[in-house]
Design a protein around this motif. Structure first.
Motif, PDB file in Angstrom:
ATOM      1  N   ALA A  10      40.137  28.818  36.714  1.00  0.00           N
ATOM      2  CA  ALA A  10      40.894  29.991  37.172  1.00  0.00           C
ATOM      3  C   ALA A  10      42.182  29.599  37.880  1.00  0.00           C
ATOM      4  CB  ALA A  10      40.034  30.843  38.101  1.00  0.00           C
ATOM      5  N   LEU A  11      42.254  28.365  38.392  1.00  0.00           N
ATOM      6  CA  LEU A  11      43.472  27.919  39.078  1.00  0.00           C
ATOM      7  C   LEU A  11      44.658  27.801  38.126  1.00  0.00           C
ATOM      8  CD1 LEU A  11      41.960  25.146  41.393  1.00  0.00           C
ATOM      9  CD2 LEU A  11      42.507  27.512  41.980  1.00  0.00           C
ATOM     10  N   GLY A  12      44.396  27.778  36.816  1.00  0.00           N
ATOM     11  CA  GLY A  12      45.485  27.667  35.848  1.00  0.00           C
ATOM     12  C   GLY A  12      46.129  28.980  35.473  1.00  0.00           C
ATOM     13  N   THR A  13      45.657  30.091  36.024  1.00  0.00           N
ATOM     14  CA  THR A  13      46.211  31.410  35.670  1.00  0.00           C
ATOM     15  C   THR A  13      47.708  31.537  35.937  1.00  0.00           C
ATOM     16  OG1 THR A  13      44.052  32.393  36.153  1.00  0.00           O
ATOM     17  CG2 THR A  13      45.940  33.890  35.999  1.00  0.00           C
ATOM     18  N   PRO A  14      48.255  31.025  37.067  1.00  0.00           N
ATOM     19  CA  PRO A  14      49.706  31.174  37.293  1.00  0.00           C
ATOM     20  C   PRO A  14      50.574  30.551  36.211  1.00  0.00           C
ATOM     21  CG  PRO A  14      48.602  30.583  39.347  1.00  0.00           C
ATOM     22  CD  PRO A  14      47.585  30.452  38.258  1.00  0.00           C
ATOM     23  N   ALA A  15      50.015  29.696  35.339  1.00  0.00           N
ATOM     24  CA  ALA A  15      50.822  29.100  34.264  1.00  0.00           C
ATOM     25  C   ALA A  15      51.363  30.148  33.307  1.00  0.00           C
ATOM     26  CB  ALA A  15      49.992  28.065  33.498  1.00  0.00           C
ATOM     27  N   LEU A  16      50.735  31.333  33.271  1.00  0.00           N
ATOM     28  CA  LEU A  16      51.233  32.403  32.404  1.00  0.00           C
ATOM     29  C   LEU A  16      52.594  32.913  32.851  1.00  0.00           C
ATOM     30  CD1 LEU A  16      48.010  34.543  31.787  1.00  0.00           C
ATOM     31  CD2 LEU A  16      49.176  33.060  30.163  1.00  0.00           C
TER      32      LEU A  16
ATOM     33  N   GLY B 103      47.082  28.666  30.864  1.00  0.00           N
ATOM     34  CA  GLY B 103      47.208  29.931  31.578  1.00  0.00           C
ATOM     35  C   GLY B 103      46.228  30.977  31.078  1.00  0.00           C
ATOM     36  N   TRP B 104      46.095  31.098  29.748  1.00  0.00           N
ATOM     37  CA  TRP B 104      45.171  32.099  29.195  1.00  0.00           C
ATOM     38  C   TRP B 104      43.710  31.738  29.496  1.00  0.00           C
ATOM     39  CZ3 TRP B 104      46.312  36.755  28.114  1.00  0.00           C
ATOM     40  CH2 TRP B 104      47.575  37.102  27.655  1.00  0.00           C
ATOM     41  N   VAL B 105      43.388  30.446  29.440  1.00  0.00           N
ATOM     42  CA  VAL B 105      42.016  30.034  29.809  1.00  0.00           C
ATOM     43  C   VAL B 105      41.750  30.362  31.270  1.00  0.00           C
ATOM     44  CG1 VAL B 105      40.505  28.036  30.131  1.00  0.00           C
ATOM     45  CG2 VAL B 105      41.854  28.252  28.040  1.00  0.00           C
ATOM     46  N   GLY B 106      42.743  30.122  32.124  1.00  0.00           N
ATOM     47  CA  GLY B 106      42.591  30.463  33.538  1.00  0.00           C
ATOM     48  C   GLY B 106      42.433  31.954  33.750  1.00  0.00           C
TER      49      GLY B 106
ATOM     50  N   SER C 226      38.968  32.946  32.697  1.00  0.00           N
ATOM     51  CA  SER C 226      38.003  32.496  33.705  1.00  0.00           C
ATOM     52  C   SER C 226      38.060  33.375  34.945  1.00  0.00           C
ATOM     53  CB  SER C 226      38.284  31.036  34.083  1.00  0.00           C
ATOM     54  OG  SER C 226      38.229  30.195  32.948  1.00  0.00           O
ATOM     55  N   PHE C 227      39.279  33.709  35.367  1.00  0.00           N
ATOM     56  CA  PHE C 227      39.428  34.572  36.534  1.00  0.00           C
ATOM     57  C   PHE C 227      38.829  35.949  36.256  1.00  0.00           C
ATOM     58  CE2 PHE C 227      42.001  37.636  39.003  1.00  0.00           C
ATOM     59  CZ  PHE C 227      41.646  37.218  40.281  1.00  0.00           C
ATOM     60  N   GLY C 228      39.033  36.459  35.049  1.00  0.00           N
ATOM     61  CA  GLY C 228      38.450  37.749  34.699  1.00  0.00           C
ATOM     62  C   GLY C 228      36.928  37.711  34.723  1.00  0.00           C
ATOM     63  N   LEU C 229      36.348  36.604  34.246  1.00  0.00           N
ATOM     64  CA  LEU C 229      34.888  36.472  34.284  1.00  0.00           C
ATOM     65  C   LEU C 229      34.377  36.411  35.722  1.00  0.00           C
ATOM     66  CD1 LEU C 229      34.348  33.905  31.365  1.00  0.00           C
ATOM     67  CD2 LEU C 229      33.861  36.365  31.352  1.00  0.00           C
ATOM     68  N   LEU C 230      35.114  35.720  36.594  1.00  0.00           N
ATOM     69  CA  LEU C 230      34.699  35.660  37.995  1.00  0.00           C
ATOM     70  C   LEU C 230      34.772  37.032  38.654  1.00  0.00           C
ATOM     71  CD1 LEU C 230      36.429  32.329  39.109  1.00  0.00           C
ATOM     72  CD2 LEU C 230      33.974  32.732  38.838  1.00  0.00           C
ATOM     73  N   ILE C 231      35.845  37.783  38.347  1.00  0.00           N
ATOM     74  CA  ILE C 231      35.970  39.134  38.896  1.00  0.00           C
ATOM     75  C   ILE C 231      34.846  40.023  38.373  1.00  0.00           C
ATOM     76  CG2 ILE C 231      37.420  41.185  38.950  1.00  0.00           C
ATOM     77  CD1 ILE C 231      38.409  39.008  40.762  1.00  0.00           C
ATOM     78  N   LEU C 232      34.534  39.899  37.076  1.00  0.00           N
ATOM     79  CA  LEU C 232      33.449  40.698  36.497  1.00  0.00           C
ATOM     80  C   LEU C 232      32.117  40.362  37.159  1.00  0.00           C
ATOM     81  CD1 LEU C 232      32.547  42.707  34.318  1.00  0.00           C
ATOM     82  CD2 LEU C 232      32.273  40.763  32.756  1.00  0.00           C
ATOM     83  N   ARG C 233      31.905  39.076  37.394  1.00  0.00           N
ATOM     84  CA  ARG C 233      30.656  38.689  38.065  1.00  0.00           C
ATOM     85  C   ARG C 233      30.615  39.231  39.492  1.00  0.00           C
ATOM     86  NH1 ARG C 233      29.046  35.108  41.682  1.00  0.00           N
ATOM     87  NH2 ARG C 233      26.904  34.308  41.537  1.00  0.00           N
TER      88      ARG C 233
ATOM     89  N   VAL D 121      44.825  36.202  42.351  1.00  0.00           N
ATOM     90  CA  VAL D 121      44.360  34.816  42.204  1.00  0.00           C
ATOM     91  C   VAL D 121      44.604  34.031  43.485  1.00  0.00           C
ATOM     92  CG1 VAL D 121      44.838  32.643  41.025  1.00  0.00           C
ATOM     93  CG2 VAL D 121      44.577  34.735  39.710  1.00  0.00           C
ATOM     94  N   ILE D 122      45.802  34.154  44.047  1.00  0.00           N
ATOM     95  CA  ILE D 122      46.110  33.398  45.263  1.00  0.00           C
ATOM     96  C   ILE D 122      45.224  33.850  46.424  1.00  0.00           C
ATOM     97  CG2 ILE D 122      47.912  32.956  46.971  1.00  0.00           C
ATOM     98  CD1 ILE D 122      49.949  33.015  44.742  1.00  0.00           C
ATOM     99  N   CYS D 123      45.003  35.172  46.540  1.00  0.00           N
ATOM    100  CA  CYS D 123      44.123  35.662  47.609  1.00  0.00           C
ATOM    101  C   CYS D 123      42.682  35.226  47.384  1.00  0.00           C
ATOM    102  CB  CYS D 123      44.211  37.182  47.701  1.00  0.00           C
ATOM    103  SG  CYS D 123      45.789  37.779  48.347  1.00  0.00           S
ATOM    104  N   PHE D 124      42.258  35.158  46.116  1.00  0.00           N
ATOM    105  CA  PHE D 124      40.903  34.695  45.824  1.00  0.00           C
ATOM    106  C   PHE D 124      40.727  33.238  46.240  1.00  0.00           C
ATOM    107  CE2 PHE D 124      37.945  32.639  42.858  1.00  0.00           C
ATOM    108  CZ  PHE D 124      36.785  33.337  43.177  1.00  0.00           C
ATOM    109  N   ILE D 125      41.773  32.423  45.958  1.00  0.00           N
ATOM    110  CA  ILE D 125      41.701  31.016  46.356  1.00  0.00           C
ATOM    111  C   ILE D 125      41.624  30.902  47.880  1.00  0.00           C
ATOM    112  CG2 ILE D 125      42.962  28.830  46.350  1.00  0.00           C
ATOM    113  CD1 ILE D 125      44.128  29.655  43.640  1.00  0.00           C
ATOM    114  N   ALA D 126      42.322  31.807  48.584  1.00  0.00           N
ATOM    115  CA  ALA D 126      42.307  31.764  50.055  1.00  0.00           C
ATOM    116  C   ALA D 126      40.946  32.128  50.623  1.00  0.00           C
ATOM    117  CB  ALA D 126      43.370  32.713  50.608  1.00  0.00           C
ATOM    118  N   THR D 127      40.085  32.810  49.865  1.00  0.00           N
ATOM    119  CA  THR D 127      38.759  33.183  50.380  1.00  0.00           C
ATOM    120  C   THR D 127      37.744  32.050  50.289  1.00  0.00           C
ATOM    121  OG1 THR D 127      37.977  34.026  48.232  1.00  0.00           O
ATOM    122  CG2 THR D 127      39.167  35.566  49.662  1.00  0.00           C
TER     123      THR D 127
END
Length: 653
Positions: free
Chosen positions: A14-20, A33-36, A39-46, A628-634
């Motif tokens: 998910a850390l690769g999302t900003p590459a988009l 970026g798309w893989v990130g 992955s981020f979408g799957l984490l949010i869904l979970r 994404v950045i706020c999620f990383i901060a948590t």
């Protein structure tokens, strides 16, 4: 309860999302970026399915939310929860209306809406081209813009403060400012990029095909190019660099249009790029008709470009010398067209044409120097405005030379031959219209004439063109179509034909804009990154302050991952609220920039007004970047809470 072993991998990916956010990036960066993002979408869904459906959501929201919190009332000294106090004490006196948050919320947003309505009404009533009126009301407009911006932000501040704690409010405001700044700057940068593209494509075609020595069989070229997939229009053209000067010989005839200068005055000379176009097909490839409306204030048909010059027919080259696709294309003029055309041309007298090479009436031994003063040329004795060829000039050139519709100008070929064995050639033209492309470089240097006029200058009256312009149904397919044309026309060793796509026409300009946009994106993303430290510190403080509560929950059976999700819910709530509020505030700021119409110096920025362009994709990735950045901060405070041992939390209780 143990977490699935795939979760650490999803966190990492998910850390690769900003590459988009990186435009024109290598393929591997885009894939990362798309893989990130997935992955981020799957984490949010979970998180939604697991965390937001259990007690983690209730506890996480309770940490950051304070029911009945009134930011303004607390700041003014009430410091109480009005509803709870009123229920406990019947004699409780409510604070005045002006000290309540809802009152200020309504005041800020209603007045901001009124300011927006006033700006809209002003733009509707006052012409944006009326510089005097704009300058007169400039203080009012600037004041309205600043007030609407401040009132909108204050309204968001009150709204957030009513629903979140002080820690949550300060963290959310940091995210709001970062997201809003990134959205505004990205919208302006995207507006610059697309406005440059639109203006370039309004003057130049999507693709042009040229040959160094000209194309005589251009009708067959045009016919073949029109058959290619994605091609909407084609038109021949000729380019030539020349000099242009106003006619200063006095009125050519009775009733001739004025404003052409005074005899004997200094002659202004401008270096121009003349483009010869075919009036019947040019509107298929360039946006000249709307440019004429903008510059002249009325509809001017391209057929107003007139020329009575008769070109000398030129035969096509042998099929063996042509590309195979062109040799297989029949000439639209039919078989045997050249014999008929050259017979008709020879039947008429062309010996007096000064543009023909090898004219019989020229005495090669006699040389007459041109007069020192151009005003001494007795052109006025033979000028008839009704028979003059016509041209279109740009508003910048018209302003520089003090020209307008109906004026007469002289178009000069400074060097008829490289060895200066011929005297400069010039022809008088009537200005039939003024165009405004909106690009300073074009408006001050480009001139349009009928293609036959430029063929007599550049090719000495022969029916040869520089190339063929193309317009595509999708401009983004220019590289694909250009590659197909290049492969069909050029051999493996010799590139006889040049195929130029619009992206390469101003490649340095477009490349610099993209580079600046990427650098600005990275720099302003750091603003959100800094705001995430505020989120991290707020969550870390909450974990430390609520250590006993966390210990009690864990002693009742909550696992470490469940406790971690509590603070992840809290952090993501901050991120979501801040990102959404930042998008709203950023859109308001973009709208204010559009309504105000900030002017630019066209000689520096090439355009007259600051462009703003908003897209849903842009909003989506900025919103995602903030989350994404706020999620990383948590993650650090969540791990800190998950590793807490109940006995340590309850030791001093």
């Amino acid at each position: 309860m143990r977490e699935h072993p795939a979760l650490p991998a999803l966190y990492l990916l998910a850390l690769g999302t900003p590459a988009l956010a990186v435009s024109d990036a290598p393929t591997w960066v885009t894939v990362m970026g798309w893989v990130g993002a997935i992955s981020f979408g799957l984490l949010i869904l979970r998180l939604v399915l697991v965390g937001f459906t259990g007690y983690e959501r209730l506890v996480g929201l309770r940490i950051i939310r304070r029911a009945g919190f009134d930011l303004l009332g607390s700041a003014l000294g009430s410091g109480t929860e009005p509803h709870a106090s009123a229920d406990a004490d019947p004699d409780f006196e409510r604070p005045p209306v002006w000290r309540r948050g809802p009152f200020w919320l309504a005041l800020f947003w209603i007045t901001a809406a009124l300011g927006l309505v006033t700006l809209l009404a002003f733009n509707h009533v006052v012409d944006r081209d009326d510089a005097a009126m704009l300058e007169l009301f400039k203080p009012l407009r600037v004041g309205l813009v600043f007030y609407v911006a401040v009132a909108s932000f204050a309204g968001l501040l009150v709204l957030i403060g009513q629903r979140f704690s002080v820690f949550g409010t300060t963290s959310i405001i940091g995210v709001v400012l970062g997201v809003a700044a990134l959205l505004v700057v990205q919208s302006v940068a995207t507006g610059f990029q697309h406005e440059f593209e639109r203006r370039v494509l309004g003057v130049y075609a999507h693709i042009n095909v040229t040959r160094a020595f000209g194309i005589s069989e251009y009708r067959r070229f045009e016919g073949w190019l029109r058959t290619l997939p994605g091609v909407e229009g084609a038109s021949p053209f000729v380019y030539y660099a020349m000099a242009l000067a106003p006619y200063t010989g006095g009125p050519a005839s009775a009733g001739a249009p004025g404003n052409a200068g005074v005899a004997g005055s200094d002659v202004k000379l401008a270096s121009v790029l003349v483009k010869g176009i075919e009036p019947s097909t040019a509107d298929q490839v360039i946006d000249l008709p709307p440019h004429l409306v903008r510059g002249s204030g009325r509809v001017i048909p391209l057929t107003d470009l007139r020329s009575s010059y008769e070109l000398m027919p030129v035969p096509d080259r042998a099929d063996g010398d042509l590309p195979q696709v062109i040799a297989a294309t029949p000439d639209p003029r039919g078989p045997g067209w050249y014999d008929t055309a050259i017979t008709q041309w020879n039947a008429r007298e062309h010996g007096e044409d000064p543009f023909r090479i090898g004219r019989s009436h020229i005495d090669d031994d006699v040389w007459e120097d041109p007069p020192d003063e151009t005003s001494e040329i007795p052109a006025q004795d033979r000028i008839d405005t009704s028979s003059l060829p016509t041209m279109f000039i740009g508003v910048g050139l018209a302003r520089e030379l003090d020209l307008g519709e109906g004026d007469i100008v002289r178009l000069v070929d400074p060097g008829a031959t490289f060895d200066h064995s011929e005297e400069p050639k010039f022809v008088y033209y009537l200005v039939a219209g003024v165009f405004q492309a909106g690009f300073q470089e074009y408006d001050s240097r480009l001139v349009y004439v009928d293609i036959k006029e430029l063929q007599r200058f550049k090719y000495r009256g022969k029916d040869i063109v520089s190339g063929v312009d193309l317009r595509l149904s999708d401009q983004d397919r220019a590289a694909e179509v250009g590659a197909a044309i290049r492969e069909a026309l050029n051999g493996p060793q010799i590139a006889e034909y040049s195929v130029l796509e619009w992206q390469k026409l101003n490649e340095n300009l477009f490349s610099s804009i993209r580079t600046q946009k990427n650098i600005i994106t990275v720099i302003l993303s750091l603003v959100i990154f800094v705001a995430s430290f505020n989120v991290l510190s707020a969550l870390w403080t909450m974990v430390i302050r609520r250590t006993p509560e966390v210990a009690i929950i864990m002693s009742m059976g909550a696992t470490g991952p469940q406790v971690a999700r509590i603070f992840q819910v809290t952090g993501m709530t901050i991120g979501l609220a801040g990102s959404l509020a930042g998008v709203v505030f950023g859109l308001v700021m973009c709208w204010l920039v559009q309504l105000y119409g900030y002017t630019l110096d066209p000689e520096v920025y090439f355009i007259e007004q600051l462009p703003v362009e908003i897209s849903l994709v842009q909003i989506a990735w900025i919103l995602g970047l903030g989350l994404v950045i706020c999620f990383i901060a948590t993650i650090p405070p969540s791990l800190r809470a998950a590793r807490l041992r109940p006995v340590e939390g309850l030791r001093y209780e």
